[in-house]
Design an enzyme around this catalytic site. Structure first.
Site, PDB file in Angstrom:
ATOM      1  N   GLU A 174      -4.193  -9.503   3.279  1.00  0.00           N
ATOM      2  CA  GLU A 174      -5.072  -9.232   4.418  1.00  0.00           C
ATOM      3  C   GLU A 174      -6.291 -10.160   4.469  1.00  0.00           C
ATOM      4  O   GLU A 174      -6.741 -10.549   5.551  1.00  0.00           O
ATOM      5  CB  GLU A 174      -5.538  -7.757   4.380  1.00  0.00           C
ATOM      6  CG  GLU A 174      -4.488  -6.768   4.843  1.00  0.00           C
ATOM      7  CD  GLU A 174      -3.541  -6.340   3.733  1.00  0.00           C
ATOM      8  OE1 GLU A 174      -2.801  -5.362   3.933  1.00  0.00           O
ATOM      9  OE2 GLU A 174      -3.550  -6.977   2.654  1.00  0.00           O
ATOM     10  N   GLU A 199       0.832  -1.205   0.000  1.00  0.00           N
ATOM     11  CA  GLU A 199       0.000   0.000   0.000  1.00  0.00           C
ATOM     12  C   GLU A 199       0.870   1.260   0.000  1.00  0.00           C
ATOM     13  O   GLU A 199       0.540   2.255  -0.654  1.00  0.00           O
ATOM     14  CB  GLU A 199      -0.929  -0.015   1.209  1.00  0.00           C
ATOM     15  CG  GLU A 199      -1.993  -1.095   1.111  1.00  0.00           C
ATOM     16  CD  GLU A 199      -2.835  -1.213   2.366  1.00  0.00           C
ATOM     17  OE1 GLU A 199      -4.063  -1.052   2.272  1.00  0.00           O
ATOM     18  OE2 GLU A 199      -2.260  -1.476   3.439  1.00  0.00           O
TER      19      GLU A 199
END
Length: 266
Positions: free
Chosen positions: A140, A120
């Site tokens: 995730e 990210e």
């Protein structure tokens, strides 16, 4: 900078070099690291001598594997409320992933794993230069979490929809060559050539007119979701500064005189 222990920060020749420095845990990001990074990004933005930042991870195993999950488990056990999208109210806010008006270009230098929050962070940069052994991914979903630092939002914008959804929903990784084929990575090189490649892009960025760079970055990113006619008529703060700057006169003057321009950023 005083008290920095998890991030190395150096400034030289208009370049800020920011190194996530926890190689023993693959540069996993704990709250203290986020606090240090926030101070650094504040300084990069405020220092007019800095024209470009290079973000990397220490060692050759990982750029960053994201959130320090051991710290996260301890905080969960202590009753820390769960978080969702963004980092407002948490240490280090606003993080680079939420500094939507950050005006200077950031180059991600990626070797090894860029996973979870590390990926990210790279997605929030303007250029990604990676080695051919780099691996990108958002795992995730396999941990009962979400890519809450912008991965959900940026990946769907930066990859074809079906490709983005496949990786978001399964946590599958992307090797560097595949990421480059989809335009997610600027350039992929052998590990031995990484620094030379990064330095070449950095040199070109430093040679460019600093106000033009900031104006173009602002206009490109803030207009990407606007209808084209609206993009032409929107107000861009850095473009107003560039248009009325000495550099806007210096560029054509230097070209006519057949000399290198002398940028002042004013």
């Amino acid at each position: 900078m005083t008290g920095v222990t998890r991030v190395r920060y150096e400034k030289c020749d208009h370049v800020a070099r920011v190194t996530l420095d926890r190689p023993d845990v693959l540069n996993a990001m704990d709250l203290r690291m986020h606090e240090e990074l926030a101070e650094i990004w504040d300084d990069v933005e405020a220092d007019d001598e800095i024209r470009v930042a290079v973000l990397t991870g220490a060692g050759d195993r990982a750029f960053s594997v994201g959130q320090d999950l051991k710290e996260r488990a301890r905080r969960d056990a202590a009753g820390t409320p769960p978080s969702s999208f963004g980092s407002r109210g948490q240490p280090g806010w606003p993080r680079l992933t939420e500094r939507f008006g950050f005006s200077k270009p950031v180059v991600a230098r990626v070797d090894g794993y860029a996973l979870g929050g590390g990926f990210e962070l790279a997605l929030a940069c303007d250029l990604i230069i990676a080695t051919d052994r780099a691996v990108f991914g958002l795992p995730e979903v396999r941990l009962g979490l979400i890519p809450g630092a912008g991965g959900v939002f940026r990946l769907i914008r930066q990859l074809p929809q079906k490709v983005a959804m496949a990786h978001l929903l399964t946590g599958r990784t992307l090797p560097a060559a595949t990421a480059q084929a989809y335009g997610l990575v600027t350039e992929v090189v052998p590990a031995a050539a990484l620094d030379e490649c990064v330095d070449g892009w950095v040199a070109d960025l430093v040679a460019s007119a600093p106000l033009s760079v900031r104006a173009i970055k602002e206009a490109a990113l803030s207009s990407v979701d606007l209808p084209l006619p609206d993009a032409f008529t929107a107000r861009y703060r850095w473009e107003e500064r560039r248009r009325n700057s000495a550099d806007a006169v210096e560029g054509p003057r230097a070209f006519a005189a057949k000399r290198a321009p002398r940028w002042t950023g004013r």
